[in-house]
Structures are given as C-alpha cells and as structure tokens.
Write a protein that holds these residues in place. Structure first.
Motif, PDB file in Angstrom:
ATOM      1  N   UNK A 122     -16.327  97.738 -10.398  1.00  0.00           N
ATOM      2  CA  UNK A 122     -17.782  97.701  -9.733  1.00  0.00           C
ATOM      3  C   UNK A 122     -18.377  99.017  -9.761  1.00  0.00           C
ATOM      4  N   UNK A 123     -17.788 100.074 -10.242  1.00  0.00           N
ATOM      5  CA  UNK A 123     -18.248 101.245 -10.688  1.00  0.00           C
ATOM      6  C   UNK A 123     -19.180 100.937 -12.173  1.00  0.00           C
ATOM      7  N   UNK A 124     -18.312 100.263 -12.850  1.00  0.00           N
ATOM      8  CA  UNK A 124     -19.068  99.868 -14.118  1.00  0.00           C
ATOM      9  C   UNK A 124     -20.339  98.807 -13.932  1.00  0.00           C
ATOM     10  N   UNK A 125     -20.143  97.983 -12.849  1.00  0.00           N
ATOM     11  CA  UNK A 125     -21.169  96.974 -12.645  1.00  0.00           C
ATOM     12  C   UNK A 125     -22.400  97.663 -12.188  1.00  0.00           C
ATOM     13  N   UNK A 126     -22.124  98.607 -11.475  1.00  0.00           N
ATOM     14  CA  UNK A 126     -23.038  99.341 -10.618  1.00  0.00           C
ATOM     15  C   UNK A 126     -23.773 100.506 -11.332  1.00  0.00           C
ATOM     16  N   UNK A 127     -23.380 100.691 -12.635  1.00  0.00           N
ATOM     17  CA  UNK A 127     -23.906 101.934 -13.423  1.00  0.00           C
ATOM     18  C   UNK A 127     -25.530 101.761 -13.478  1.00  0.00           C
ATOM     19  N   UNK A 128     -25.952 100.820 -13.911  1.00  0.00           N
ATOM     20  CA  UNK A 128     -27.411 100.540 -14.143  1.00  0.00           C
ATOM     21  C   UNK A 128     -28.149  99.958 -13.057  1.00  0.00           C
ATOM     22  N   UNK A 129     -27.452  99.176 -12.170  1.00  0.00           N
ATOM     23  CA  UNK A 129     -28.062  98.483 -11.061  1.00  0.00           C
ATOM     24  C   UNK A 129     -28.423  99.608  -9.920  1.00  0.00           C
ATOM     25  N   UNK A 130     -27.599 100.729  -9.678  1.00  0.00           N
ATOM     26  CA  UNK A 130     -27.733 101.371  -8.602  1.00  0.00           C
ATOM     27  C   UNK A 130     -26.623 102.585  -8.723  1.00  0.00           C
ATOM     28  N   UNK A 131     -27.159 103.752  -9.348  1.00  0.00           N
ATOM     29  CA  UNK A 131     -26.136 104.928  -9.597  1.00  0.00           C
ATOM     30  C   UNK A 131     -25.864 105.531  -8.467  1.00  0.00           C
ATOM     31  N   UNK A 133     -24.967 104.096  -5.598  1.00  0.00           N
ATOM     32  CA  UNK A 133     -23.947 103.351  -5.017  1.00  0.00           C
ATOM     33  C   UNK A 133     -22.665 103.702  -6.066  1.00  0.00           C
ATOM     34  N   UNK A 134     -22.861 103.575  -7.278  1.00  0.00           N
ATOM     35  CA  UNK A 134     -21.785 103.887  -8.552  1.00  0.00           C
ATOM     36  C   UNK A 134     -21.400 104.964  -8.046  1.00  0.00           C
ATOM     37  N   UNK A 135     -21.740 106.357  -7.608  1.00  0.00           N
ATOM     38  CA  UNK A 135     -21.409 107.629  -7.232  1.00  0.00           C
ATOM     39  C   UNK A 135     -20.692 107.441  -5.937  1.00  0.00           C
ATOM     40  N   UNK A 136     -21.184 106.662  -4.918  1.00  0.00           N
ATOM     41  CA  UNK A 136     -20.236 106.425  -3.684  1.00  0.00           C
ATOM     42  C   UNK A 136     -18.713 105.807  -4.272  1.00  0.00           C
ATOM     43  N   UNK A 137     -19.061 104.581  -5.160  1.00  0.00           N
ATOM     44  CA  UNK A 137     -17.741 104.142  -5.392  1.00  0.00           C
ATOM     45  C   UNK A 137     -16.619 104.774  -6.024  1.00  0.00           C
ATOM     46  N   UNK A 138     -17.187 105.751  -7.377  1.00  0.00           N
ATOM     47  CA  UNK A 138     -16.370 106.640  -7.809  1.00  0.00           C
ATOM     48  C   UNK A 138     -15.705 107.641  -7.152  1.00  0.00           C
ATOM     49  N   UNK A 139     -16.329 108.207  -6.087  1.00  0.00           N
ATOM     50  CA  UNK A 139     -15.516 109.071  -5.073  1.00  0.00           C
ATOM     51  C   UNK A 139     -14.212 108.249  -3.982  1.00  0.00           C
ATOM     52  N   UNK A 140     -14.808 106.911  -3.751  1.00  0.00           N
ATOM     53  CA  UNK A 140     -13.671 106.288  -3.201  1.00  0.00           C
ATOM     54  C   UNK A 140     -12.575 105.867  -3.980  1.00  0.00           C
ATOM     55  N   UNK A 141     -12.862 105.761  -5.370  1.00  0.00           N
ATOM     56  CA  UNK A 141     -12.012 105.481  -6.413  1.00  0.00           C
ATOM     57  C   UNK A 141     -10.935 106.620  -6.557  1.00  0.00           C
ATOM     58  N   UNK A 142     -11.576 107.798  -6.641  1.00  0.00           N
ATOM     59  CA  UNK A 142     -10.901 108.939  -6.819  1.00  0.00           C
ATOM     60  C   UNK A 142      -9.938 109.251  -5.686  1.00  0.00           C
ATOM     61  N   UNK A 143     -10.238 109.044  -4.170  1.00  0.00           N
ATOM     62  CA  UNK A 143      -9.206 108.986  -3.213  1.00  0.00           C
ATOM     63  C   UNK A 143      -8.356 108.224  -3.261  1.00  0.00           C
TER      64      UNK A 143
END
Length: 160
Positions: A122-131, A133-143
C-alpha cells in the motif's frame, strides 16, 4: 451523497481509499487477534507477553482511528463494522481456547509480518496517488515492524 469533497483527483482517491480501507480492516483485526491472545495465553512467559499484547492492541486501535479519520478527511466513509471486518480479514489468528505462550508469539509474528507485507504494498501504491496517506502508512509500517521484531525475539532459543 458526498458529505466531504476530496482534495485529490478521483483516480488517486480510488487507490488511496482502497489502501486506507484495507489497512483499517487489518488494524481492527490485528487488535482483535491481540486481545484474543491476551485473554487466552498460558505458560511461563504469560505476564510479559500478556503486557506486550496490550501494546500491540493499543497501537493497532490508535492507528485504526487515524486511518479512518484520514479516509473521512478525503471524503471516503471508513467501514469498520464487525461484518465488514469479519468478511474481509485474512491475517493469521490464534486457535480457539488456551494458547501456549510460544504459540502466541508465533501467531503474532505471522500476523504482524503479513500486515507489514500488505502495508508495504500500500505504501508503494499510494506513492503518487497521495503522499500524505503514504506517509501515514509508512509510520504504521515502522511501528508494526518494531512490534514484530519484539515478538520474534521472544522465541529465540539458540545461542547467538
């Protein structure tokens, strides 16, 4: 009826909405897995793992709220109804009844690993669509990766 109009284009909104809804399902399901294991764990490491499960549940619930609010801010009504979660959830879950501490650790590692794998997609899918949201998903992934690491370290038995 659209109550909130999105600030991003329709095609990007579709990709972003799918990513947010799938993440919401995974997070709510992960919180249920954690509580099920929390209530049914037995074994010599009961207390430490019992408390560790509470950390995962709290993080998953907090992230679920953040993800749902992000969807709402984009004009997408989040769906966290029990029937939605039950029909869409696919992460590994603990067995019914009492569960040994070693098995709880295994299922948590498997569940967190699967959730992280899906989040990375999902991080990859949202890279161009909505950075945003991508940032939010990156933070969740890290935790969730941190939580997976902590559980994985619980069952190491050989000398390092």
């Amino acid at each position: 009826m659209t109550v909130v109009k999105s600030t991003i284009p329709e095609a990007a909104l579709q990709v972003t909405g799918d990513a947010l809804q799938s993440t919401l399902v995974d997070l709510l399901g992960l919180s249920l897995i954690g509580k099920q294991a929390h209530w049914n764990i037995v074994g010599p490491r009961f207390r430490s793992i019992h408390l560790q499960l509470d950390e995962v549940v709290a993080a998953a619930r907090d992230f679920a709220d953040t993800v749902a609010e992000r969807a709402s801010a984009l004009g997408l009504p989040p769906d966290g109804r029990p029937e939605t979660i039950a029909s869409a959830f696919t992460l590994p879950s603990p067995k019914d009844g009492w569960v040994r501490d070693t098995e709880v650790v295994e299922v948590m590692v498997e569940s967190l690993e699967a959730a992280v794998r899906r989040l990375r997609e999902r991080v990859e899918a949202t890279e161009k669509a909505d950075p945003v949201t991508q940032d939010l998903l990156i933070g969740i992934t890290a935790e969730l990766e941190k939580q997976r690491w902590m559980f994985a370290a619980e069952n190491v038995t050989q000398e390092v």
